[in-house]
Design a protein around this motif. Structure first.
Motif, PDB file in Angstrom:
ATOM      1  N   LEU A   5      99.231 -28.387  15.247  1.00  0.00           N
ATOM      2  CA  LEU A   5      98.684 -27.112  15.724  1.00  0.00           C
ATOM      3  C   LEU A   5      99.580 -25.971  15.269  1.00  0.00           C
ATOM      4  O   LEU A   5     100.800 -26.045  15.426  1.00  0.00           O
ATOM      5  CB  LEU A   5      98.588 -27.124  17.247  1.00  0.00           C
ATOM      6  N   GLU A   6      98.970 -24.944  14.686  1.00  0.00           N
ATOM      7  CA  GLU A   6      99.695 -23.731  14.305  1.00  0.00           C
ATOM      8  C   GLU A   6      98.957 -22.524  14.873  1.00  0.00           C
ATOM      9  O   GLU A   6      97.752 -22.387  14.679  1.00  0.00           O
ATOM     10  CB  GLU A   6      99.770 -23.600  12.781  1.00  0.00           C
ATOM     11  N   ILE A   7      99.682 -21.684  15.564  1.00  0.00           N
ATOM     12  CA  ILE A   7      99.123 -20.453  16.120  1.00  0.00           C
ATOM     13  C   ILE A   7      99.918 -19.294  15.550  1.00  0.00           C
ATOM     14  O   ILE A   7     101.147 -19.255  15.668  1.00  0.00           O
ATOM     15  CB  ILE A   7      99.179 -20.465  17.656  1.00  0.00           C
ATOM     16  N   ALA A   8      99.232 -18.352  14.904  1.00  0.00           N
ATOM     17  CA  ALA A   8      99.892 -17.260  14.198  1.00  0.00           C
ATOM     18  C   ALA A   8      99.426 -15.909  14.726  1.00  0.00           C
ATOM     19  O   ALA A   8      98.251 -15.558  14.574  1.00  0.00           O
ATOM     20  CB  ALA A   8      99.630 -17.357  12.698  1.00  0.00           C
ATOM     21  N   ASP A   9     100.334 -15.192  15.368  1.00  0.00           N
ATOM     22  CA  ASP A   9     100.115 -13.815  15.816  1.00  0.00           C
ATOM     23  C   ASP A   9      98.788 -13.662  16.556  1.00  0.00           C
ATOM     24  O   ASP A   9      97.983 -12.781  16.260  1.00  0.00           O
ATOM     25  CB  ASP A   9     100.168 -12.867  14.615  1.00  0.00           C
ATOM     26  N   LEU A  10      98.572 -14.511  17.543  1.00  0.00           N
ATOM     27  CA  LEU A  10      97.302 -14.528  18.267  1.00  0.00           C
ATOM     28  C   LEU A  10      97.269 -13.424  19.315  1.00  0.00           C
ATOM     29  O   LEU A  10      98.212 -13.249  20.090  1.00  0.00           O
ATOM     30  CB  LEU A  10      97.104 -15.895  18.941  1.00  0.00           C
ATOM     31  N   HIS A  11      96.151 -12.705  19.334  1.00  0.00           N
ATOM     32  CA  HIS A  11      95.919 -11.638  20.315  1.00  0.00           C
ATOM     33  C   HIS A  11      94.556 -11.853  20.967  1.00  0.00           C
ATOM     34  O   HIS A  11      93.599 -12.237  20.307  1.00  0.00           O
ATOM     35  CB  HIS A  11      95.913 -10.257  19.646  1.00  0.00           C
ATOM     36  N   LYS A  12      94.498 -11.580  22.256  1.00  0.00           N
ATOM     37  CA  LYS A  12      93.216 -11.545  22.956  1.00  0.00           C
ATOM     38  C   LYS A  12      93.281 -10.473  24.021  1.00  0.00           C
ATOM     39  O   LYS A  12      94.111 -10.530  24.934  1.00  0.00           O
ATOM     40  CB  LYS A  12      92.886 -12.895  23.602  1.00  0.00           C
ATOM     41  N   SER A  13      92.386  -9.487  23.880  1.00  0.00           N
ATOM     42  CA  SER A  13      92.340  -8.380  24.822  1.00  0.00           C
ATOM     43  C   SER A  13      91.010  -8.359  25.549  1.00  0.00           C
ATOM     44  O   SER A  13      89.970  -8.714  24.986  1.00  0.00           O
ATOM     45  CB  SER A  13      92.542  -7.044  24.092  1.00  0.00           C
TER      46      SER A  13
END
Length: 247
Positions: A5-13
């Motif tokens: 699993l790789e998560i890169a600069d994740l945003h959720k608004s």
């Protein structure tokens, strides 16, 4: 090791509120990674973005190097991603064995094979192995609704592993489980990680459970990772003590 699993600069608004705010990390094959943080820190939102139940505002999620950002949960299932929920998802009127078979059918077969194939969809032997592995043999024929809460939690975990998943996300597996059953659950999760190189990520409020199970711990606060490292390093990090653990 390969990154599962790789998560890169994740945003959720949500409107003007940033629930996840620039989160990046990787999970290597065979790791058990814990994610902790106070209520409202963004843990569940992060999980739901990884699992395709929420569309991130920006950033990227990769499974085994493949971009899966926004992919539907059923398609992620086909890639070997499984999960448990904070609220139990067992079928109370089905037996333990039939619950496992139903869970396995989510990962294999077609509608035709389910309608016209063998009653257990050919998954009976796999279900029996999971029953034995999670030490549920004595209740295999019982309806799930008749089990204790801790036994249902064990069943829930077993269901998540029925398809031989590449990655499992566990949402508060220790919630509401007594100390005896909690020890059984932790021991079984360690065993499946050790014997099958299963990789999983755990959201949990039970600090003792996380620190004794996980090989690495991430700490979220206000949608950001404020600390990560070994359980001992995280436990003694001043930022973590201030934000979450208390003095």
């Amino acid at each position: 090791m390969a990154s599962v699993l790789e998560i890169a600069d994740l945003h959720k608004s949500f409107g003007g509120i940033a629930a996840v705010n620039g989160v990046s990390f990787t999970v290597e094959e065979g790791e058990i990674v814990g994610i902790i943080g106070p209520n409202g820190s963004g843990k569940s939102t992060l999980f739901n973005c990884v699992l395709g139940q929420l569309q991130p505002t920006s950033g990227e999620v990769r499974i085994d190097g493949r971009v899966t950002t926004g992919m539907r949960p059923c398609d992620l299932n086909a890639l070997g991603v499984s999960r448990t929920f904070q609220l139990l998802q067992v079928f109370p009127e089905l037996t333990v064995r039939d619950n496992l078979i139903a869970a396995g059918q989510e990962h294999c077969g077609t509608m035709f094979s389910r309608l016209f194939g063998p009653r257990d969809a050919g998954l009976g032997p796999v279900a029996d192995r999971m029953i034995e592995f999670f030490r549920l043999s004595h209740v295999a024929g019982e309806r799930a609704g008749r089990l204790s809460y801790g036994q249902q939690k064990l069943l829930d975990a077993a269901m998540a592993f029925m398809g031989g998943p590449r990655l499992v996300l566990l949402d508060e597996p220790a919630g509401g489980v007594n100390l005896t059953m909690l020890g059984d659950l932790r021991e079984r999760l360690r065993a499946i990680n050790r014997e099958r190189r299963s990789t999983f990520v755990v959201i949990e409020h039970n600090m003792d459970f996380v620190m004794s199970l996980c090989t690495r711990v991430l700490v979220l606060a206000e949608g950001r990772i404020i600390a990560q490292g070994s359980p001992d390093a995280v436990r003694n990090d001043p930022k973590v003590i201030e934000a979450y653990l208390g003095p």
